[in-house]
Each structure stands twice: as C-alpha cells, then as structure tokens.
Design an enzyme around this catalytic site. Sequence first.
Site, PDB file in Angstrom:
ATOM      1  CG  ASP A   1      34.968  30.845  22.288  1.00  0.00           C
ATOM      2  OD1 ASP A   1      36.359  30.776  22.437  1.00  0.00           O
ATOM      3  OD2 ASP A   1      34.637  31.120  21.027  1.00  0.00           O
TER       4      ASP A   1
ATOM      5  CE1 TYR B   1      42.914  43.191  19.034  1.00  0.00           C
ATOM      6  CE2 TYR B   1      45.057  43.710  18.228  1.00  0.00           C
ATOM      7  CZ  TYR B   1      44.384  43.044  19.176  1.00  0.00           C
ATOM      8  OH  TYR B   1      44.834  42.450  20.188  1.00  0.00           O
TER       9      TYR B   1
ATOM     10  CE  LYS C   1      42.472  44.107  22.329  1.00  0.00           C
ATOM     11  NZ  LYS C   1      41.671  43.423  23.662  1.00  0.00           N
TER      12      LYS C   1
HETATM   13  N1  SER Z   1      49.302  39.358  17.842  1.00  0.00           N
HETATM   14  C1  SER Z   1      48.175  40.474  17.810  1.00  0.00           C
HETATM   15  C2  SER Z   1      48.147  40.741  16.235  1.00  0.00           C
HETATM   16  O1  SER Z   1      49.119  40.425  15.768  1.00  0.00           O
HETATM   17  C3  SER Z   1      48.850  41.806  18.460  1.00  0.00           C
HETATM   18  O2  SER Z   1      47.894  41.925  19.615  1.00  0.00           O
HETATM   19  O3  SER Z   1      47.073  41.537  15.716  1.00  0.00           O
END
Ligand code: SER
Length: 318
Positions: A36, A141, A145
Amino acid sequence: MTTDTILVIGANGQIGSVLTEALRNHFGEDRVIPSDIRQPEHHIGHFELLDVLDPDRLGALVDKYRITQIYHLAAVLSAKGEQAPLPTWDINMKGLLNVLEVSREKKIAKVFYPSSIAVFGPSTPRVNTPQSTVMQPSTVYGISKVAGELWSQYYNLRYGLDIRSVRYPGIIGYQSMPGGGTTDYAVDIYHKAVLGQAFECFLREDTRLPMLYMDDAIRGTLALIDAPSEKITIRTSYNLSGMSFTPAEISLEIKKHVPGFQVSYKPDFRQAIADSWTQSIDDTVARRDWGWNPRFDLALMTEDMLRHLGEQYQVAGF
Ligand code: SER
C-alpha cells in the site's frame, strides 16, 4: 500446495485488507505480499510500501518475490474522486496501466482488477441492470472504471493476459471501514447503532442502491480467480448482485435489534452520485460462468454485522 505468489496492491483498504487475510488462508501465509502507499498501523508478516504510480518499484517487487498473481485494489472512489477529478483520473488510470504493463512484461499468470456499479449512469436501465448495457457514468471514478474495464479486455485480447474483474456494488463489512465512497453510509450506520449513537444519513431515505456483504464479496472474488480460464466469457467485468435496499429499509432492519435507534437524513453532494447509479443488478452471467451465488440478504447481514461489531466494541446484547 500452491506455487502462486500474490501481490495485493491497496492492501490497507476496505476490501484489500479483508481480501489479503482471505488470500493468506487460501494460498498460505507466506504466499501473499500486501502493499500500500502507507504503512499499516500493525501488520504480521510481509508488507511493502508501493505507490502504484511508480512502475519501477512495482516491477522490482514482482521480481523480488517472483509474483505470479496481482490483485490491484488501489483507487480513489466515487465521492472523494469528485473533489479532485484530474488527480483521481491519474491515480485510477495510470495505476491500472502500470499494473497491466508490468503484468504483460513479467508474464503475470492472473490479475484481478475490480470495477464498480459506478460504471453505470443516468441513461443505464435502473432495475435489473443487464451485464451488457449503456455505460455513460457521470463521476470521474465511473469514467475511470469504464475505461479500466476496456483496457483490461484489451490486454486480454491483444496479449492474452488472464485478467478477471467484477463490478462490486457497495460493500458492507464489519472488518474494515470504507473511505470516499457513496455507499459508505451503509457501513457507518451499523457502527452508530452498536455504539448507541444517532445516525445522520447523507443520502435520502428512499435511495435504493445495490449492495453486497463482505463475506460474499470475498467468496465471489476467490471463486472467480479459481475458475478455469475457459469459463471466463467476460473480460471487461462481471455484474455481481447481492441485495438492494434504501436507507429507510436498512434503518428499519437495524431497529428490529436496536429499537431506540435514531436516524435523520441530510442529503449532500453524494445524493446526485447515488441518483445516477442503478438500483439492482442482473448477475445471471456470473452465476452461469463461475457459479456466483450470494448468501446474505439484508436480514442475515444485519444480524451478522451487529453481532461482530458488538464483539469489537464490547457492547453486550447483540
Ligand atoms: N462503493 C463505491 C463507491 O461508493 C462503489 O464502487 O464509490
């Protein structure tokens, strides 16, 4: 006895920490190297500092331990990502590309890279979202992905890299705390309930999202990794479903065990993220290909969470 040696990247995180333990049980204590960007508070056995943006260090660790499998769990999640979009893109994308390149160069046998329900967006069918569907996410995000899934598939098609992935829903577990996600409330709420505190929810009470208990998530991940390569028909990422509920529904379930539990609602910027995601997931393909079958529903999960957190906090009655 396995001859695999495993590098976990992002091993201090919510899923990474629990997965590291599970991999140690599964493959043997000495076969798993957690890494990490920060030193963990305490650790037993191996640990390596690794910034995934440093491909030379990544390659050196692979050589040092003769790594054969990499689990790449380091990422900035949905809510935190919106605070700093461009650095988030760099960490999530350059991090993955470093893992893919090192894996290709050093002939890593298997790679695990999680995707997320964040790949879905407002134009995706919201109920029983199919495996293959419209993916136009509105968070950085989610965009990272979607791109990450396609890069994974590219490395599989172009270079034969055996990379496997699932789209995790919100993950709920007693073992670790999430950080920076939109589904995090569903972990925090249990801690508040056990500690006898009131809970203020950052989502509206009717916000339905797909969720999964940590035990199921880990079991599923190991099953996917163990499946014969020819069974893996999806090289982007598999839909995975456990349960779907709203903040009102989880509160009601907790109140069956903690009758005086107080919950209030104060939606913030995370509401828009949650509203852009889908409500439930069709995981037929994962069930067919590698036998995915979750065990926990909301009631069972609530009992298990409260019991374990009661033990952790030494609060009697759970
Ligand atoms: N748990 C994550 C989020 O809320 C979803 O991949 O960003």
